[in-house]
Design an enzyme around this catalytic site. Sequence first.
Site, PDB file in Angstrom:
ATOM      1  N   ASP A   1       7.366  59.709   0.411  1.00 30.58           N
ATOM      2  CA  ASP A   1       8.186  58.932  -0.184  1.00 30.58           C
ATOM      3  C   ASP A   1       7.204  57.514  -0.688  1.00 30.58           C
ATOM      4  O   ASP A   1       7.635  56.562  -0.290  1.00 30.58           O
ATOM      5  CB  ASP A   1       9.192  58.466   0.585  1.00 30.58           C
ATOM      6  CG  ASP A   1      10.565  57.856  -0.416  1.00 30.58           C
ATOM      7  OD1 ASP A   1      10.319  57.836  -1.492  1.00 30.58           O
ATOM      8  OD2 ASP A   1      11.613  57.461   0.441  1.00 30.58           O
TER       9      ASP A   1
ATOM     10  N   ASP B   1       7.782  51.125   1.700  1.00 28.86           N
ATOM     11  CA  ASP B   1       8.991  51.676   2.163  1.00 28.86           C
ATOM     12  C   ASP B   1       8.729  52.523   3.529  1.00 28.86           C
ATOM     13  O   ASP B   1       9.208  53.565   3.918  1.00 28.86           O
ATOM     14  CB  ASP B   1       9.797  52.726   1.384  1.00 28.86           C
ATOM     15  CG  ASP B   1      11.334  52.716   1.656  1.00 28.86           C
ATOM     16  OD1 ASP B   1      11.830  51.870   2.707  1.00 28.86           O
ATOM     17  OD2 ASP B   1      11.920  53.667   1.118  1.00 28.86           O
TER      18      ASP B   1
HETATM   19  N1  LIG Z   1       6.628  66.958   0.353  1.00 23.13           N
HETATM   20  C1  LIG Z   1       7.688  67.166   1.197  1.00 23.13           C
HETATM   21  N2  LIG Z   1       7.845  68.219   1.954  1.00 23.13           N
HETATM   22  C2  LIG Z   1       8.802  68.482   2.755  1.00 23.13           C
HETATM   23  N3  LIG Z   1       9.825  67.643   2.698  1.00 23.13           N
HETATM   24  C3  LIG Z   1       9.906  66.724   1.989  1.00 23.13           C
HETATM   25  C4  LIG Z   1       8.833  66.258   1.025  1.00 23.13           C
HETATM   26  N4  LIG Z   1       9.198  65.084   0.335  1.00 23.13           N
HETATM   27  C5  LIG Z   1      10.271  64.720   0.763  1.00 23.13           C
HETATM   28  N5  LIG Z   1      10.923  65.608   1.805  1.00 23.13           N
HETATM   29  C6  LIG Z   1      12.134  65.654   2.699  1.00 23.13           C
HETATM   30  O1  LIG Z   1      13.149  64.979   1.704  1.00 23.13           O
HETATM   31  C7  LIG Z   1      13.806  63.995   2.285  1.00 23.13           C
HETATM   32  C8  LIG Z   1      13.836  62.629   1.207  1.00 23.13           C
HETATM   33  O2  LIG Z   1      12.573  62.445   0.577  1.00 23.13           O
HETATM   34  P1  LIG Z   1      12.267  61.153  -0.011  1.00 23.13           P
HETATM   35  O3  LIG Z   1      10.875  61.155  -0.631  1.00 23.13           O
HETATM   36  O4  LIG Z   1      12.038  60.283   1.476  1.00 23.13           O
HETATM   37  O5  LIG Z   1      13.536  60.569  -0.929  1.00 23.13           O
HETATM   38  P2  LIG Z   1      14.247  59.495  -0.599  1.00 23.13           P
HETATM   39  O6  LIG Z   1      13.851  58.509  -1.794  1.00 23.13           O
HETATM   40  O7  LIG Z   1      15.687  60.103  -0.835  1.00 23.13           O
HETATM   41  O8  LIG Z   1      14.142  58.733   0.685  1.00 23.13           O
HETATM   42  C9  LIG Z   1      12.746  63.495   3.194  1.00 23.13           C
HETATM   43  O9  LIG Z   1      13.458  62.735   4.417  1.00 23.13           O
HETATM   44  C10 LIG Z   1      12.014  64.883   3.805  1.00 23.13           C
HETATM   45  O10 LIG Z   1      13.152  65.351   4.836  1.00 23.13           O
HETATM   46 MG   LIG Z   2      12.844  58.282   1.925  1.00 24.04          MG
END
Ligand SMILES: Nc1ncnc2c1ncn2[C@@H]1O[C@H](COP(=O)(O)OP(=O)(O)O)[C@@H](O)[C@H]1O
Ligand SMILES: [Mg+2]
Length: 234
Positions: free
Chosen positions: A188, A171
Amino acid sequence: MARKPKEEWKTYEGIFDKFTVRTLFELSGAGFFDALESPIALGKEANIFTAIKGKERVCVKVYRLETCDFNRMYEYIRTDPRYAELKHHRRKIIFAWAQREFRNLLKAREAGVRCPTPIKYKNNVLVMEFIGEQKPYPLLKDLPPDNPKQFFNIMIEEMRKMHKNNIVHGDLSEYNILNMNNKPVIIDFSHATQLKNPEAKMLFERDINNICRFFRKLGLKIKEDDIKKKIAKS
Ligand SMILES: Nc1ncnc2c1ncn2[C@@H]1O[C@H](COP(=O)(O)OP(=O)(O)O)[C@@H](O)[C@H]1O
Ligand SMILES: [Mg+2]
């Protein structure tokens, strides 16, 4: 900050189901964080928070049990050979989803990939390193790098490390890369899988395609076949 007393966790019951509140309470009791701080994002299947841990912050990703798009999640994990025997068992699949992201992050960190270090998973909750300062670093889509060529080259190296260590992100795009002071941090890993997954080739090519498309828009001249070869050589 001291850990929250049990009654205060009840305030989360408006946000999460009881089972999730208990899981958060147990993780906090085991010392993984003191309390949730603020929501970062409300994703398709998870809510992401910062949490305070002493003087530091961690990131807490909570896969929703109630509203998550279960069937779509099932379709994605179904072809991963590590989870082949899973049947339509709702909670177990959501737990597997959190566990898989933890395992993928661990594997990627072991390979030296620039991604958050996973700290703990329990049921539908994943605790990982927080990538930011006061706030998370911006997504690449919101803050393009000052030097696209340099950033792109680091991305190729990161993709090479993943490929060499049998990880396909699945992804990858400007939506799942943070711009940390002009260097990428890949996040992610919930869709990430192994090369032996029958869908890995398609996912691998789509990842490369997304990254090339984004950097082309920033003016780079990119031959996708050359990039693919560079990444796939060990
Ligand atoms: N380890 C992390 N540290 C800081 N921000 C994070 C982290 N993981 C996710 N985020 C924030 O949270 C948002 C959503 O996380 P993500 O893992 O991409 O979930 P989703 O499955 O909803 O896309 C990201 O776009 C980022 O801004
Ligand atoms: Mg994401």
